[in-house]
Design a protein around this motif. Structure first.
Motif, short mmCIF file in Angstrom:
data_model
loop_
_atom_site.label_atom_id
_atom_site.label_comp_id
_atom_site.label_asym_id
_atom_site.label_seq_id
_atom_site.Cartn_x
_atom_site.Cartn_y
_atom_site.Cartn_z
N PRO A 180 0.80 -1.23 0.00
CA PRO A 180 0.00 0.00 0.00
C PRO A 180 0.83 1.28 0.00
CG PRO A 180 -0.85 -1.59 1.60
CD PRO A 180 0.46 -2.13 1.12
N SER A 181 2.00 1.26 0.62
CA SER A 181 2.80 2.49 0.73
C SER A 181 3.92 2.54 -0.30
CB SER A 181 3.39 2.60 2.15
OG SER A 181 4.24 1.49 2.43
N TRP A 182 3.79 1.87 -1.42
CA TRP A 182 4.87 1.76 -2.38
C TRP A 182 5.26 3.14 -2.95
CZ3 TRP A 182 4.52 2.80 -7.73
CH2 TRP A 182 3.24 3.08 -8.21
N GLN A 183 4.29 3.99 -3.21
CA GLN A 183 4.60 5.30 -3.79
C GLN A 183 5.36 6.17 -2.80
OE1 GLN A 183 0.58 6.43 -4.96
NE2 GLN A 183 1.15 6.23 -7.11
N THR A 184 4.94 6.17 -1.55
CA THR A 184 5.63 6.96 -0.53
C THR A 184 7.06 6.49 -0.34
OG1 THR A 184 3.53 7.34 0.62
CG2 THR A 184 5.55 7.70 1.87
N ALA A 185 7.25 5.16 -0.28
CA ALA A 185 8.59 4.61 -0.09
C ALA A 185 9.51 4.94 -1.26
CB ALA A 185 8.50 3.10 0.11
N ALA A 186 8.99 4.81 -2.48
CA ALA A 186 9.81 5.10 -3.66
C ALA A 186 10.18 6.59 -3.71
CB ALA A 186 9.07 4.69 -4.93
N THR A 187 9.23 7.46 -3.42
CA THR A 187 9.50 8.89 -3.45
C THR A 187 10.55 9.28 -2.42
OG1 THR A 187 7.22 9.32 -4.18
CG2 THR A 187 8.44 11.17 -3.22
N GLN A 188 10.43 8.76 -1.22
CA GLN A 188 11.39 9.08 -0.17
C GLN A 188 12.79 8.59 -0.53
OE1 GLN A 188 10.26 7.61 3.67
NE2 GLN A 188 12.08 8.40 4.70
N ALA A 189 12.88 7.36 -1.05
CA ALA A 189 14.20 6.80 -1.38
C ALA A 189 14.87 7.57 -2.49
CB ALA A 189 14.04 5.32 -1.76
N LEU A 190 14.16 7.84 -3.57
CA LEU A 190 14.79 8.47 -4.74
C LEU A 190 15.12 9.93 -4.51
CD1 LEU A 190 15.42 7.22 -7.59
CD2 LEU A 190 14.00 5.82 -6.10
N LEU A 191 14.33 10.64 -3.72
CA LEU A 191 14.59 12.06 -3.50
C LEU A 191 15.55 12.32 -2.35
CD1 LEU A 191 11.06 13.66 -4.06
CD2 LEU A 191 12.90 13.28 -5.71
N ASP A 192 15.57 11.43 -1.36
CA ASP A 192 16.42 11.65 -0.18
C ASP A 192 17.80 11.04 -0.32
OD1 ASP A 192 14.26 12.92 0.86
OD2 ASP A 192 13.76 11.38 2.34
N GLU A 193 17.98 10.09 -1.23
CA GLU A 193 19.28 9.41 -1.36
C GLU A 193 19.85 9.65 -2.75
OE1 GLU A 193 22.34 8.56 -0.94
OE2 GLU A 193 21.58 7.57 0.86
N PRO A 194 20.69 10.68 -2.92
CA PRO A 194 21.25 10.97 -4.25
C PRO A 194 22.28 9.95 -4.71
CG PRO A 194 22.20 12.43 -2.60
CD PRO A 194 21.10 11.67 -1.91
N MET A 195 22.73 9.06 -3.82
CA MET A 195 23.69 8.05 -4.25
C MET A 195 23.03 6.86 -4.94
SD MET A 195 26.63 7.80 -1.34
CE MET A 195 27.49 9.27 -0.74
N LEU A 196 21.72 6.78 -4.91
CA LEU A 196 21.04 5.74 -5.70
C LEU A 196 21.18 6.09 -7.18
CD1 LEU A 196 17.78 5.03 -3.68
CD2 LEU A 196 19.71 3.49 -4.00
N PRO A 197 21.59 5.12 -8.01
CA PRO A 197 21.82 5.43 -9.42
C PRO A 197 20.51 5.64 -10.17
CG PRO A 197 22.10 3.08 -9.05
CD PRO A 197 21.91 3.70 -7.69
N ASN A 198 20.59 6.39 -11.25
CA ASN A 198 19.44 6.56 -12.12
C ASN A 198 19.20 5.29 -12.92
OD1 ASN A 198 18.86 9.27 -11.43
ND2 ASN A 198 20.53 9.96 -12.74
N SER A 199 17.95 5.00 -13.16
CA SER A 199 17.58 3.80 -13.91
C SER A 199 17.59 4.09 -15.41
CB SER A 199 16.19 3.32 -13.49
OG SER A 199 15.78 2.25 -14.31
N GLY A 200 18.25 3.22 -16.16
CA GLY A 200 18.29 3.37 -17.61
C GLY A 200 17.49 2.32 -18.33
#
Length: 872
Positions: free
Chosen positions: A326-346
Motif C-alpha cells: 500500500p505504501s509503495w509510492q511513498t517509499a519510492a518517493t522518499q528513497a529516490l529524492l532523499d538518497e542521491p547516491m542511488l543510481p538513475n535507472s536506464g
C-alpha cells in the motif's frame, strides 16, 4: 483426558487409538497416500478456524517434514483434513498462522508451543540456524534454505524451471510451502517493513490469484472478472511450446549495464533472473534494481512460486529496492529524492495490468529527481560565484577569516585510494579545515553527479579534493570552485590530450609525475604542482613477533592471457585496424620476452621490443600499442620477480606468503596464497612482523604507496631496482645545474672542477662506458637540460630515495637471492635499516606537511591569477 482422535496423526494401530487412547503430545510420522481416506470428518473449507480450542493444556506438536497442505488437499486429496488447521487451533499467539494457512502453505511442523504460559519454543529435527526473534513472540518454522543443485552450479533459472516441468500437483504443494517459509523468514530478517505488511495483510478479502501448473510450468493465474482469467507470465518462463523467440528483447534489456526498474512484479521471474545474474562491477550502479508493485497479494504468490531467500536472492541483496504494498509510492518517493547516491535507472520494464500506471508514476518521480538536481546545481553555482580570488586567497591563508571547508570524494570500492583520502582529510583537519568525505554507504551506491552536487549544495565547500579524477568527470560542477586532482595512477581518463585541454583555471593537478602530463598530454603547466606521495606516520609500532620469511602483497594475480581478455572487455580494443588481434600478438611477444628472463622496465623498452618483433607496424601504431599494454607489462614485471622469490623459497626451504585477491587460482603461486589482508592496521601488523617484505613494482621506491606505508609501519623491504642507471641519473641532475656548458670532455672537466664533482663525473663516465660508449658527459648534460627530460628528474628530486636504498635494492634473480640470504641471517641489521627508513619516511612524506605545502602553493597561484586577470 484430552482426545486428539480427529487429528489422526499419531501412528501405531490408529483405529484403536482413536477410541481408547488420549495424547498430550502429537507425534510425527509420515502420512502415506494409503492413509488419506482414513479421516472423513474433517472440514473441507480453509477459511474457518477454531478460536479457543485446547487453550487450557500444554500441547506439543511435531509434524512431518512435508505436511499435507490445503493446496495439495484441494488438488488431489479432497477428503483429507487440512493438517495446517492444527496450528490455528493450537498456536493462538502465532500472528502469521492463520495467514499462512490460508495461503495454502504453512510451516506448521517442527514447533513446540507452550500456550498456557504464552511461551513459544522451537524444536528442530535438524540443527538449522535459529531465526531472529521478533516482538509478540512471533515464530515461524522455516526449514534450512537449500538451493537446487542447478542453481548452485550457476545454471540459468529458466533451465532450472524447465527441469521441474514434470512435477505433478502433489509435488507442487510442498515446494510452494518451502519457498514461502524461506522467503518469510528472509523478509523477517532483512525486510522488516515488508514482513510486517505481509503479517497484517487482510487475507479474508483475498482470492484473486492462484497458482496452477500450465503447460507443465507453475503459473500465477489472476481472476480479472467472473469469466476472465489472466496468466502472469514472464518471457523468461516460456516453455518451448510457447516460443523462446520472445525472450530475446528482454535478455538484451536485462543485460544493459545500467540500473533497472520493474514496473510491476509479474510472476517474479525477471526479479529472480536479475538476482542470479548480478553484474561483475556492481559498484557502478548497474546492479541496482527498483521493484514497484502495489498488489501485495501478487507479491505473496511470487514468494510462494520462487525461493528468493539466501545471499543470492533479491530479499537479502541490498541492491534490490522493494517498493511494494500500500505504501509503495511513498517509499519510492522518499528513497529516490532523499538518497542521491542511488543510481538513475536506464532500463524500465513493465509487467502486469497495472504497468502503465506504475510506469507513469516512475516517470513523474524521475522528473522530480531531475528537478531536485537542477536546484542543487543552481545553489552550487551561486556559492561558487561568491568565491572570488580575494575571498579564496584569504580563506587559503594561514590565518583565514573563517574556517575553510574541503569536500573530499572517494569510493569504498578502492583500497589504497580510500585510505589516502582519509589521511588527506585528517591532514586538512590538522590545518584547521572543516572536512567532509563523500563515499558510498552501500555497495550499490554511486558517488555520481547527483551525490556530489547535493553534498556541495549543502556543505558549500571552498575546495573539492579527489584522487585520479578531473573536474569535467563530474557534470555541471562550476569552474569557479577550486578543485584538486591528485594523480596516483596513470589511468585512461587522465592520459589523453582531451583530458589536458579540459582543465580550467581553478583546477589543480598534483602528483609526483605531473610534468610528464604537461609534456605528453598538454596539461597547463600553471595548474600542475609536483607533490610526492604521502603516508601517515604511526604513533607506535605494532607488537613484536616474527612472521613468514618472505611476504608479498598485491592484487595483480591474473595470468597474462586473463589480463589481456579483461583489458579488451573493459576498455575495448585500441582504435587500430584489427586492434584486438594486434593487442594479443604484441602481448604474446611481451610474454615470450619475460619468459626468456628479460624484462621491460618502461614504455620505451616496450616500444623497442614491438618495433623489432613487429616490423610491419609504423611508429604511431607502436606507440598506441605500447601505451595500451602498460598494464600488462606491469603485471609481467611483478610476477617475474615473484617467480624468482618462489623459486628461492622452494630451493632453500623458506616460507613465502602472497596476500591479495585471486592468488589461490594462479597455477604457479596458489600454494603460497594466504588470502586477502585488510588495508590499515592488519596490513601494518603483517608488514612489521614479516622478516622480508617484497616491493616488486616498476616504480621508483617512494612513488609506490604501499611501500611508503610499509616503511612507515617499520617493515623491512627488499625493493626491485627499476633500472641500473637510476643512481647516475640523480647525479646527472645535480651536475646539470652547476657544470659549465663549455665542458665537453673529461679532460676539460678535470681541469675545471673540484675533486668532489670529479668523483661524480667518474661515476657517470663508468656508466657511459658500460651502457652508452657513444655518448660524452657534455651530451648527457645537454640532454638533461632539455625540456622533455627535465621533468623526469624533477620528479626524482621531489621523491628522494630512502637511506640505505642501494643496500636493499636488487636488479635480477641472483641479487635477490644474495639479499635474501644476507638479511634472513641478520635480524639486527634488518631492524637497523628498517628504523632508519621509517624515520626518513615520517620526516619527508607526512600528509600534514604535503597538504600544507600544496594549499600554500594554490593560494599563491590564485593570487597570481587574480593579479594577471584583474579580478578580485
Amino acid at each position: 483426558m484430552l482426545v486428539l482422535a480427529t487429528f489422526d496423526i499419531h501412528i501405531r494401530p490408529n483405529l484403536f487409538q482413536q477410541s481408547g487412547r488420549s495424547w498430550f503430545a502429537v507425534d510425527r510420522h509420515p502420512i502415506h497416500t494409503i492413509e488419506r481416506r482414513e479421516v472423513l470428518s474433517a472440514k473441507l473449507l480453509g477459511n474457518e478456524r477454531p478460536t479457543s480450542a485446547l487453550v487450557q493444556h500444554g500441547i506439543t506438536g511435531d509434524a512431518d517434514d512435508q505436511p499435507i497442505t490445503l493446496l495439495g488437499r484441494m488438488l488431489k486429496m479432497t477428503n483429507m483434513a487440512g493438517v495446517n488447521n492444527i496450528e490455528t487451533a493450537v498456536a493462538q499467539h502465532h500472528d502469521l498462522s492463520g495467514l499462512l494457512g490460508s495461503m495454502y502453505c504453512l510451516g506448521g511442523g517442527r514447533q513446540r508451543h507452550h500456550l498456557q504460559r504464552g511461551i513459544h519454543k522451537k524444536m528442530y529435527r535438524h540443527s538449522w540456524p535459529r531465526p531472529m526473534r521478533r516482538p509478540h513472540n512471533i515464530e515461524i518454522a522455516v526449514p534450512h534454505p537449500t538451493l537446487p543443485k542447478s542453481i548452485e552450479a550457476g545454471e540459468s533459472m529458466a533451465s532450472t524451471q524447465h527441469q521441474e516441468t514434470g512435477t505433478d500437483h502433489a509435488g507442487l504443494a510442498p515446494r510452494l510451502q518451502r519457498n514461502l517459509e524461506r522467503n518469510v523468514a528472509a523478509l523477517r530478517q532483512h525486510r522488516t517493513q515488508l514482513f510486517r505488511a505481509i503479517s497484517e495483510f487482510p487475507w479474508n478479502s483475498a482470492g484473486r490469484f492462484r497458482i496452477e501448473p500450465l503447460d507443465g510450468v507453475p503459473t500465477i493465474l489472476q481472476n480479472v472478472s467472473d469469466d476472465t482469467t489472466r496468466e502472469h507470465w514472464s518471457p523468461l518462463r516460456l516453455s518451448p511450446q510457447r516460443g523462446a523467440d520472445a525472450i530475446a528483447p528482454y535478455r538484451q534489456a536485462l543485460s544493459a549495464p545500467t540500473a533497472k526498474t520493474l514496473c510491476g512484479l509479474g510472476d517474479g521471474q525477471i526479479l529472480q533472473w536479475l538476482a542470479r545474474n548480478a553484474p561483475k562491477q556492481s559498484h557502478t550502479g548497474a546492479g541496482t534494481v527498483y521493484l514497484l508493485e502495489p498488489d501485495l497479494e501478487l507479491v505473496i504468490h511470487c514468494l510462494m512460486l520462487h525461493n528468493l531467500s539466501g545471499p543470492g536472492g533479491p530479499i537479502e541483496q541490498r541492491r534490490f529496492q522493494w517498493f511494494v504494498g500500500p505504501s509503495w509510492q511513498t517509499a519510492a518517493t522518499q528513497a529516490l529524492l532523499d538518497e542521491p547516491m542511488l543510481p538513475n535507472s536506464g532500463c524500465v520494464i513493465g509487467q502486469g495490468v497495472d504497468a502503465p500506471a506504475i510506469t507513469a508514476f516512475w516517470k513523474q518521480l524521475t522528473a522530480r529527481r531531475e528537478a531536485a538536481y537542477s536546484a542543487d546545481c543552481a545553489a552550487v553555482r551561486e556559492h561558487a560565484l561568491s568565491l572570488n580570488a580575494d575571498v579564496l586567497t584569504r580563506v587559503f591563508s594561514p590565518d583565514p577569516p573563517r574556517q575553510p571547508r574541503v569536500l573530499l570524494m572517494t569510493s569504498k570500492h578502492t583500497t589504497v585510494l580510500q585510505y589516502s583520502t582519509n589521511d588527506a582529510a585528517d591532514a586538512f583537519a590538522q590545518l584547521g579545515w572543516d572536512t567532509r568525505i563523500l563515499v558510498e554507504r552501500e555497495d550499490h551506491h554511486v558517488v555520481g553527479k547527483e551525490a556530489v552536487m547535493r553534498a556541495a549544495a549543502t556543505f558549500k565547500p571552498d575546495l573539492l579534493f579527489t584522487i585520479d579524477h578531473l573536474r569535467h568527470e563530474v557534470n555541471d560542477l562550476p569552474e569557479q570552485l577550486p578543485f584538486i586532482c591528485w594523480i596516483q595512477d596513470n589511468l585512461p581518463n587522465l592520459t589523453s590530450q582531451r583530458a589536458g585541454q579540459r582543465i580550467g583555471r581553478r583546477e589543480f593537478v598534483i602528483g609526483s609525475w605531473v610534468e610528464n602530463y604537461v609534456q605528453r598530454h598538454g596539461y597547463p603547466r600553471n595548474q600542475c604542482l609536483t607533490m610526492r606521495r604521502l603516508t601517515r606516520p604511526l604513533d607506535a609500532l605494532p607488537s613484536d613477533g616474527e612472521g613468514e620469511d618472505l611476504v608479498y602483497v598485491s592484487n595483480h594475480s591474473d595470468q597474462p592471457a586473463e589480463r589481456l581478455t579483461t583489458m579488451l572487455q573493459q576498455r575495448g580494443a585500441p582504435n587500430l585496424p584489427d586492434g584486438a588481434s594486434l593487442v594479443r600478438t604484441a602481448g604474446q611477444h611481451m610474454v615470450d620476452h619475460y619468459e626468456s628472463e628479460k624484462c621491460l622496465r618502461e614504455s620505451s623498452d616496450v616500444r623497442r621490443l614491438l618495433t623489432g618483433a613487429m616490423p610491419q607496424l609504423d611508429v604511431d601504431t607502436v606507440h598506441v600499442l605500447a601505451k595500451y599494454l602498460e598494464e600488462l607489462n606491469t603485471l609481467l614485471y611483478r610476477q617475474q620477480a615473484l617467480r624468482w622469490a618462489a623459486e628461492i623459497a622452494e630451493q632453500h626451504g623458506l616460507s613465502l606468503g602472497i596476500y591479495g585477491k585471486g592468488w589461490e587460482r594462479h597455477p604457479r603461486f596458489k600454494r603460497f596464497a594466504r588470502g586477502v589482508i585488510a588495508y590499515g592496521e592488519p596490513l601494518q601488523q603483517l608488514t612489521y612482523r614479516s622478516k622480508i617484505n617484497l616491493q616488486l613494482e616498476p616504480f621508483a621506491p617512494t612513488h609506490h604507496q604501499r611501500l611508503l606505508d610499509g616503511l612507515a609501519a617499520g617493515g623491512f623491504f627488499l625493493s626491485r631496482k627499476r633500472r641500473p642507471e637510476d643512481r647516475a641519473f640523480r647525479v646527472w641532475l645535480e651536475l646539470a645545474d652547476t657544470i659549465d656548458p663549455s665542458i665537453a670532455t673529461m679532460e676539460d672537466a678535470r681541469a675545471a672542477l673540484d675533486e668532489t664533482t670529479l668523483s661524480k663525473l667518474d661515476d657517470i663516465q663508468t656508466l657511459l662506458d658500460t651502457h652508452r660508449p657513444d655518448r660524452s658527459v657534455q651530451d648527457i648534460i645537454s640532454w638533461l637540460r632539455g625540456p622533455n627530460q627535465r621533468s623526469r628528474f624533477e620528479a626524482m628530486r621531489a621523491a628522494p630515495l630512502p637511506p640505505r636504498y642501494e643496500d636493499i635494492a636488487f636488479l635480477d634473480r641472483s641479487e635477490l637471492q644474495m639479499r635474501i640470504t644476507k638479511y634472513l641471517s641478520d635480524a639486527p641489521l634488518r631492524k637497523t635499516i628498517a628504523m632508519q627508513q621509517r624515520d626518513f619516511v615520517q620526516r619527508e612524506f607526512s600528509y600534514a606537511g604535503g597538504i600544507s605545502d600544496i594549499t600554500s602553493r594554490i593560494r599563491n597561484r590564485l593570487a597570481e591569477d587574480a593579479e594577471a586577470t584583474g579580478t578580485g
